[in-house]
Design an enzyme around this catalytic site. Structure first.
Site, mmCIF file in Angstrom:
data_model
loop_
_atom_site.group_PDB
_atom_site.id
_atom_site.type_symbol
_atom_site.label_atom_id
_atom_site.label_comp_id
_atom_site.label_asym_id
_atom_site.label_seq_id
_atom_site.Cartn_x
_atom_site.Cartn_y
_atom_site.Cartn_z
ATOM 1 N N HIS A 17 39.891 -14.086 -5.642
ATOM 2 C CA HIS A 17 40.286 -13.300 -6.816
ATOM 3 C C HIS A 17 39.186 -13.403 -7.863
ATOM 4 O O HIS A 17 38.650 -14.484 -8.107
ATOM 5 C CB HIS A 17 41.611 -13.803 -7.392
ATOM 6 N N SER A 18 38.870 -12.290 -8.499
ATOM 7 C CA SER A 18 37.861 -12.220 -9.539
ATOM 8 C C SER A 18 36.515 -12.675 -8.954
ATOM 9 O O SER A 18 36.107 -12.165 -7.916
ATOM 10 C CB SER A 18 38.301 -13.027 -10.755
ATOM 11 N N LEU A 19 35.850 -13.640 -9.566
ATOM 12 C CA LEU A 19 34.589 -14.133 -9.015
ATOM 13 C C LEU A 19 34.793 -14.629 -7.584
ATOM 14 O O LEU A 19 33.910 -14.496 -6.734
ATOM 15 C CB LEU A 19 34.019 -15.243 -9.894
ATOM 16 N N SER A 45 40.573 -9.479 -4.628
ATOM 17 C CA SER A 45 41.487 -9.118 -5.702
ATOM 18 C C SER A 45 40.770 -9.163 -7.044
ATOM 19 O O SER A 45 40.016 -10.095 -7.324
ATOM 20 C CB SER A 45 42.648 -10.121 -5.701
#
Length: 162
Positions: A17-19, A45
């Site tokens: 998720h994200s990074l 995500s």
């Protein structure tokens, strides 16, 4: 630590998720290229596809006070962290994350063959659905995009597949 010199005894799926989406993507590429291990799925995500450029101003190089101010302008979560000692404790981690994200440079290579499932919020200004959908470019396998509606106090968040 797992030994990657022999095939794993069970399937490997990666989620980020994200990074973490970029990290999972790069891990999948390394598993395939260096170890011949094909993940069964990559789930990403809340992050634009890796080949897309940054849209935001870079922050990682700013002095601490300015870095926190700019980050607070972007993040409701950071604005809620009013304890200066706690913010100071988080500063090295936040700066490291922003440095990694803002200096990431996509290197073209073979596309993955595993399916990619991309998850995003319909109202996410940081990772719009078009930028989430662009993950499709990175696989020759199946691609799924699941979009989540914004949650309100009178409704639940439901995913919609596109």
């Amino acid at each position: 630590m797992a030994d990657l010199t022999s095939p794993p005894d069970r399937p490997i799926a990666l989620f980020g998720h994200s990074l973490g989406a970029l990290l999972a993507f790069e891990c999948a590429r390394i598993l395939v290229a260096e170890h011949g291990i094909q993940p069964v799925r990559l789930l990403v995500s809340g992050h634009r596809a890796p080949h897309l450029p940054l849209r935001e101003e870079t922050l990682h190089h700013l002095p601490d006070a300015e870095f926190l101010t700019k980050l607070g302008e972007r993040s409701r979560t950071l604005r809620a962290l009013t304890d200066p000692e706690f913010r100071k404790l988080l500063l090295p981690m936040l700066r490291a994350d922003f440095t990694a994200s803002e200096t990431y440079a996509f290197v073209p290579g073979p596309r993955l063959t595993c399916p990619i499932t991309a998850l995003g919020g319909e109202q996410d200004e940081d990772a719009p659905l078009g930028e989430i959908a662009a993950w499709q470019r990175h696989t020759t396998g199946r691609f799924e995009l699941t979009a989540f509606a914004a949650a309100t106090s009178s409704s639940t968040t439901r995913g919609r597949r596109w």
